[in-house]
Structure formats: structure tokens, C-alpha cells
Write a protein that holds these residues in place. Structure first.
Motif, PDB file in Angstrom:
ATOM      1  N   LEU A 145       0.930  -1.361   0.034  1.00  0.00           N
ATOM      2  CA  LEU A 145       0.036  -0.010  -0.048  1.00  0.00           C
ATOM      3  C   LEU A 145       1.012   1.324   0.181  1.00  0.00           C
ATOM      4  N   ASP A 146       0.461   2.237  -0.525  1.00  0.00           N
ATOM      5  CA  ASP A 146       1.076   3.499  -0.809  1.00  0.00           C
ATOM      6  C   ASP A 146       1.448   4.186   0.694  1.00  0.00           C
ATOM      7  N   ASP A 147       0.379   4.004   1.487  1.00  0.00           N
ATOM      8  CA  ASP A 147       0.516   4.337   3.047  1.00  0.00           C
ATOM      9  C   ASP A 147       0.529   3.285   4.042  1.00  0.00           C
ATOM     10  N   TYR A 148       1.297   2.307   3.806  1.00  0.00           N
ATOM     11  CA  TYR A 148       1.418   1.136   4.666  1.00  0.00           C
ATOM     12  C   TYR A 148       1.676   1.346   5.902  1.00  0.00           C
ATOM     13  N   ARG A 149       2.441   2.472   6.399  1.00  0.00           N
ATOM     14  CA  ARG A 149       2.869   2.851   7.829  1.00  0.00           C
ATOM     15  C   ARG A 149       1.859   3.581   8.386  1.00  0.00           C
ATOM     16  N   LEU A 150       0.837   3.905   7.520  1.00  0.00           N
ATOM     17  CA  LEU A 150      -0.177   4.835   8.359  1.00  0.00           C
ATOM     18  C   LEU A 150      -1.500   3.774   9.059  1.00  0.00           C
ATOM     19  N   CYS A 151      -1.680   4.451  10.319  1.00  0.00           N
ATOM     20  CA  CYS A 151      -2.656   3.868  11.268  1.00  0.00           C
ATOM     21  C   CYS A 151      -4.050   3.712  10.400  1.00  0.00           C
ATOM     22  N   CYS A 152      -4.625   2.825  10.778  1.00  0.00           N
ATOM     23  CA  CYS A 152      -6.126   2.388  10.021  1.00  0.00           C
ATOM     24  C   CYS A 152      -7.033   3.149  10.761  1.00  0.00           C
TER      25      CYS A 152
END
Lengths: 477, 245
Positions: B170-177
């Protein structure tokens, strides 16, 4: 004039209103992303970046543990240079001190550099009450002064304003022509400000750092307005939060490398001004230099050995840019002057846990803030500590559809979890009960808190027909 | 692997126990396939995280103290959850900092407690568990697992080794869900908005399946996808690794 007081209990409604504003959402999304990416790139250029962070943290730790010593050293050195040091226990005292200095100087106008402490103590309002006009000279703050708003961000106060918003404000307040061209907008502000710089009787700044060893106040900026504020007027006042101290002049190199990069992705900001005492014979600069050292809740924070770490902060704003919650709800939702993860720490500390109790809960504890903090403040851990402090010292608000208080619910939960038989029985009862609600494995609506909040925007999974503990008997046979 | 098969006590977590028992079943299957002897102590309930994250430390201590006693003689304890593993490993020692006896137990437990993917890769030294599944799969880093335990590579290695899987990031894989435990009900609108961003990222990446190692994130994302009728399917890593399609 801008909002006053602490409105942090309103964070829930303010957050919802920010989420509903598409214009605001886009402004925060694009600006935080730009600053966040800038920081990542700038940090990657520095060999030993992690060592720098560790070193800075160690220095801040030493300062905060021996603050009395370093503050006295700083104050002595400022006075030795011919400056005057004032101590303010709270915002009111700080405002009175600054107003008195302005009064004695006969200043009717004050040019202000961007200072978060002045926002904190609501200095503009205090000056106005004494008939003294103060003008914000930082472009972002200048825009917000016209809009009558508080900063939306620690470093980029007008982060939530687009160039179109700025043009609207300039047209309405300064009779400027409509334009979306940033250069022409800047020129409008510049014209308005030049006049003020020339006639103001007093200049006011904050401090990024205060060097104990030399009595130097360090201010960094990109626009040149701070240099103007601190050199042109006859009298100069620096408002300094007592945690801004660094011990030695040599430490400055470490912090300057970290601050610009963490804040905006710049190697250094365009201007770095070192104010070491008032004008000396044959030199430029203010005739009088006053340094107002402001406590306003910092000593109380120091008294909590765990929360002390929050005073390491050098106000770079990197944690705001990294925070997925801040990006969504914006700075004003936090209800005071500091926002984002660091705002959620210092607001309850500086203004009282009663007022700020909801802020530490406005976080998923994802830790993105800790990853970018130049002094490695363990923000999620401090948020957890503040949450427990909030529960010990205040009562959680009870939503209308909540059958019991949060504390009662947690006690009941703990009682169930301490007895595996009770736990299993409660789950069995819930399985019977859910037959009324569940359709094809999902529940669409609950009527009681907390699950009613869940199902406002999401479906909730039904309990499995059999829990794992019952399945285990089959798996192990 | 050692001559004697490793023994693992499964910490199922309350969410998987009650809502997603399949996660536990799959974890058991994968571990057994790798020659591990799995045990389950039915006296376990919850690690105490909901109370801890909401600031109720006394209630947490009461629940956590039980966990300290339950796994005294276990060689390894494995949980299919990054946040429950974080609770035990990072926060139990903090919780019992003023109680020397319990602190000792907490530190011992922390040394033997692993998250599922971490256990497979770091302890068993296995990446290919013999699973197969056809589809475009992406992985969502749950924040506690990634940032508190530093586990991000391990699940990716395991997923990439599944035959038939096309892994996409994912392009924002480090971002919290946006789940965040009780945050999901204290700030539901923000939580949902963050979840929408995550599901949009999955859509941009063209992921058919979004894998994570935490039932909390998964129930949040699945519940949101189900409400909005989105095609992305959520799956726990253990479920993917148990697949032989």
C-alpha cells in the motif's frame, strides 16, 4: 480578535465539524504531507541523524533535570550583558510585565514576532486592554490576526488557509485587489508591515533556544520579520518558556540541525538570529532588552517525573505532520494554542487536567509521532500516562446512551475477565442476545454506548457461533 | 529445528476467541504443520489492554496479574495479535514497576511471549509454511506490532512465500487504520475517516485481500468495508498461511 480560553472539552464536536469541511480537509492533508515528506528527505541527508537525536535528547534531559541551575546561569548572563530578566509564574503575570515594559517605553504600537508563548498567555488581548496595538509580523500570524483565529499549527500557524482564503482576507481588511498569486499577496502584507516596523516603540519575540552559558536568545525564521522586530524598535522583549534553555553555545549546532529539518525540511531556516544583550556602544540593536521567563504550568509539569519528558519539546511540529488524527481534525479541534500529539500532552499539563482531559484520548497511540520527534519524546507512553491521570483525577463524560459510567463498565469488565467461567457464561448469554440484532454475521445497529458509536459508521461482527475455547476440545481430540 | 519439538502455549486473545475463532484454528494448524506442539489453557481471558488504553490501571493490573500466573511453565507463548503481544511485552513490566515480585514474573513472561509471525520467522526460522493462495494480497502494519515490537519484515516474508500470491504494498502502509482500541468508539467519526483512507489505499493498490495481524484493525476495516459494500476482503495472516488452495 482571536478566541480566548481553553475549549479542549469541545474536541469531539470540533473534530466532527472539521471532518465535514472538505476545504479544510484538503488544506490539512496537502500541507502536512508536504511538511512530512520534506522532513523525511532532509533527515535522510544527514549521516548520524539518529545520533544527533540521541544527543539532543540527552542534553534536554540534563537541562530539565537541572533546570534551576541552568535558568539561574542564563538569567545571570543576560543581566551581565545589560539585559533585564523578569520572572512570570503565570500568564497574567507575564502579560502584566510586558504591558508595564511597553508602558514605560511609551510604546503605543508593538511589532510581534511569532511566539507560541504569547498565544498561550493571550498577550494581544492584554495589550489591547491597555490601549496598545500589537501587530503580528509573521505572514501566517498576520493572516490569522485578520481572521481573528488562533494558530492551526505550531510552526505553520495558517496551515489551514489556502491562498484563496488569504486573498479574501486581504481584500476585506486591507482593501487589496483580489489575487491568488502568493508573491503579490506577500507584497500586500509587506507594505502593511513595513510601516509598522518603522513606527513601533517595542518589538516582541519568543525564543527557540536560550543559551545558559552565554545568555543568548536564539530565534529562527524564514521571513526576516523577526530580525526586524528584534532590531528596529528601541525596546525589545523576548518571551521565553523556561524549558527553552540549552546549556552551552556548542549545543546550538545540534539543535539547529535538527529543528529546521524536522520542522520544514530545511537544512537551516533563512534567518538565525542570536540576541546577546542589548546594543553595545557603536553597534545596532535595541537600547533595552528584556527577557521574560515564563512558567505558566511548566513547573507543575516538572513535578510529575513522567510528564517532565514533555518539556524536552523544541516545538518543531513534526509530530503534528505525522499524526493521522491531527491531519483529520486539524489544530483548532484541540481547543487551545498547542495541537497534535504534543498539544495533547502540554494542554492538560499547562491548563489543568479538568479542561484537557479528553485530549490524551484523541489518539490511536500509533506512535508515528515518536518516530519523527527530534528529541525522541515517548509521546504514546506519555499519552497513556495522562489517560490514567485523567481517570484518577476526573470523571469520564458519560454519553446519553450509556447505561453506566465508564468506570463502572471497566470494573464490571475486569470482574468478568478475572473469572474464566463468568467470562464464558457472559459470552454465551451475549450469543443468545445477539440473535435479535445479527444478520448474516453482522450487526448493523446497536442502541447503547459504546457499540452504538461503532455502528454509526461501521458494521459490527457477530460473535462466532462457537468460541475458540469450545473449538479447542475438537482440535485437540 | 531442535530434536525436541518446541512447545507453544497459545494466547488466543479475547477478540479471536469470541469473534474470530478461525484465526486460532488456523494458527494451530500452521504451527502443527511445522512440528510444534500446541497447548491451550482455557483459564485465559483477556490481556487487559482495553482498560489499560483507557487509563484504568488498577483494573488492568487485576486482569494482568492473572496472565502472569497462567503461563509460568510455558516455553513459548504465541498470540495472533501484535497489540496483545505489546501489552504483555512492553506494558506489563511498566504496569508492575512498583511490585518487584510481579515485575520479575512480567519480565520472564515478556521474554517468552511472541507475536505469531515473529515466532515463525525469528524462532522457528521458517518463511515458507507450505501455503498456497491465488490473489493480489497486501499487508497492513498494525501500529503496535510495527512500532512497539519492530515487526514489519517478518509478515511480509511469510506472505511473499505463499505460492500463488502476488504481493502489493500500500502507498501508505505505515499509516494507522484508525482503530485504536477505545478510540474507535470515543472518536468514531475520525476512526471511520482514517479507515476509509486505508481502504482507499487498498483499492489504489488493486489489493483483493488485505492481511493484518491484529483482530482489532481487521474488525474495524472489515466492518467498514461491509457497511460500504467495498470489495476488499480482510484476512488474518494465520488464515492466509493455513490456506492450501
Amino acid at each position: 480578535m482571536s478566541e480566548t480560553g481553553v475549549h479542549s472539552r469541545e474536541i469531539h464536536i470540533r473534530a466532527i465539524s472539521a471532518l465535514g469541511d472538505a476545504h479544510l480537509q484538503e488544506a490539512y492533508r496537502s500541507s502536512t504531507l508536504r511538511l512530512f515528506t520534506g522532513r523525511v528527505e532532509a533527515a535522510s541527508e544527514v549521516p548520524g541523524w539518529e545520533l544527533l537525536r540521541d544527543r539532543a535528547r540527552a542534553i534536554k534531559h540534563d537541562v530539565i533535570e537541572h533546570l534551576d541551575y541552568y535558568l539561574a546561569q542564563f538569567a545571570d548572563n543576560v543581566e551581565g550583558l545589560g539585559g533585564k530578566v523578569h520572572w512570570a509564574a503565570n500568564g497574567e503575570e507575564a502579560c502584566r510585565l510586558v504591558c508595564d515594559i511597553a508602558g514605560r517605553a511609551g510604546a503605543r504600537e508593538v511589532v510581534k514576532a511569532k511566539t507560541m508563548v504569547s498565544e498561550e498567555i493571550e498577550l494581544t488581548h492584554a495589550l489591547a486592554a491597555r490601549g496598545i496595538r500589537s501587530v503580528e509580523t509573521d505572514m501566517g500570524e498576520f493572516i490569522l490576526q485578520l481572521a481573528g483565529e488562533r494558530p492551526g499549527h505550531i510552526v505553520a500557524p495558517a496551515i489551514h488557509k489556502t491562498r484563496h482564503d488569504v486573498s479574501e482576507l486581504f481584500t476585506a481588511h486591507l482593501h487589496a485587489e483580489r489575487t491568488d498569486d502568493p508573491e503579490r499577496l506577500t507584497a500586500v502584507a509587506r507594505r502593511a508591515l513595513r510601516e509598522m516596523f518603522a513606527q513601533a516603540g517595542m518589538g516582541l519575540s519568543g525564543a527557540n533556544f536560550a543559551v545558559a552559558e552565554t545568555g543568548t536568545v536564539v530565534v529562527i525564521e524564514n521571513e526576516g520579520n523577526i530580525r526586524f522586530c528584534t532590531t528596529a524598535p528601541r525596546v525589545q522583549v523576548a518571551l521565553v518558556g523556561i524549558e527553552k534553555i540549552i546549556p552551552r553555545f556548542a549545543d546550538l549546532g545540534i539543535f539547529l540541525r535538527l529543528l529546521g529539518r524536522s520542522a520544514t525540511g530545511q537544512k537551516l531556516t533563512v534567518y538565525t538570529s542570536l540576541l546577546t544583550g542589548p546594543r553595545r556602544p557603536g553597534e545596532d540593536g535595541p537600547e533595552e532588552l528584556h527577557v521574560v521567563l515564563v512558567d505558566n504550568g511548566r513547573v507543575a509539569t516538572l513535578a510529575d517525573p513522567k510528564m517532565r519528558e514533555a518539556l524536552f519539546c523544541i516545538r518543531c511540529g513534526a509530530c503534528l505532520n505525522a499524526c493521522p488524527v491531527y491531519r483529520k481534525i486539524g489544530g483548532h479541534a484541540y481547543g487551545w494554542v498547542y495541537s497534535g500529539p504534543i498539544g495533547a500532552l502540554v494542554t492538560p499539563e499547562f491548563t489543568g487536567i479538568e479542561q484537557g482531559r479528553e485530549l490524551p484520548f484523541a489518539s490511536t497511540l500509533c506512535g508515528a509521532c515518536r518516530e519523527v520527534c527530534p528529541v525522541k519524546i515517548n509521546i504514546p507512553d506519555l499519552l497513556l500516562h495522562l489517560r490514567s491521570k485523567a481517570q484518577e483525577m476526573t470523571r469520564a463524560p458519560q454519553p446519553k446512551d450509556s447505561p453506566v459510567s465508564e468506570r463502572t463498565a471497566m470494573r464490571l469488565w475486569a470482574w468478568l475477565m478475572k473469572g474464566p467461567r463468568r467470562y464464558a457464561l457472559a459470552a454465551r448469554l451475549a450469543r443468545v442476545g445477539q440473535k435479535v440484532f445479527a444478520r448474516q454475521g453482522w450487526v448493523r445497529r446497536f442502541s447503547k454506548f459504546p457499540l452504538s458509536r461503532w455502528t454509526e459508521g461501521r458494521d459490527f461482527p457477530a460473535l462466532a457461533p462457537k468460541p475458540f475455547r469450545d473449538r479447542w476440545k475438537e482440535l485437540s481430540s | 529445528m531442535a530434536a525436541k519439538p518446541p512447545r507453544v502455549a497459545l494466547f488466543i486473545t479475547c477478540l479471536a476467541d469470541q469473534f474470530f475463532p478461525m484465526v486460532g484454528e488456523c494458527a494451530v494448524e500452521v504451527l502443527r504443520r511445522l512440528g510444534v506442539e500446541v497447548t491451550f489453557n482455557p483459564a485465559q481471558t483477556c490481556c487487559g489492554q482495553p482498560a489499560f488504553n483507557t487509563g484504568y490501571r488498577q483494573e488492568t493490573r487485576e486482569v494482568a496479574a492473572r496472565v502472569l500466573d497462567l503461563f509460568d511453565d510455558a516455553e513459548f507463548i504465541v498470540a495472533p495479535s501484535g497489540s496483545c503481544a505489546t501489552m504483555v511485552r512492553v506494558f506489563y513490566p511498566e504496569l508492575f514497576a512498583d511490585d518487584p515480585e510481579r515485575l520479575k514474573k512480567a519480565e520472564s513472561l515478556a521474554r517468552r511471549f511472541y507475536e505469531f509471525s515473529e515466532f515463525l520467522v525469528k524462532v522457528l526460522k521458517v518463511e515458507d509454511v507450505g501455503a498456497s493462495f491465488r490473489g493480489r494480497v497486501s499487508y497492513h502494519d498494525s501500529c503496535h506490532l510495527l512500532r512497539e515490537l519492530g515487526v514489519g519484515e517478518e509478515p511480509r516474508k511469510l506472505i511473499r512465500a505463499v505460492r500463488g500470491v502476488e504481493f502489493v504494498e500500500l502507498d501508505d502502509y505505515r499509516l494507522c487504520c484508525g482503530f485504536g482500541g477505545t478510540f474507535s468508539v470515543k472518536f468514531p467519526e475520525v476512526s471511520v475517516a482514517m479507515g476509509e483512507d486505508k481502504l482507499n489505499a487498498a483499492k489504489r493498490a488493486g489489493a483483493e485481500v488485505l492481511v493484518a495481524n491484529d483482530s482489532g484493525c481487521l474488525m474495524h476495516l472489515a466492518g467498514l468495508a461491509h457497511r460500504q459494500g467495498l470489495p476488499v476482503r480482510t484476512m488474518h495472516l494465520a488464515e492466509l498461511l493455513a490456506k492450501r488452495e
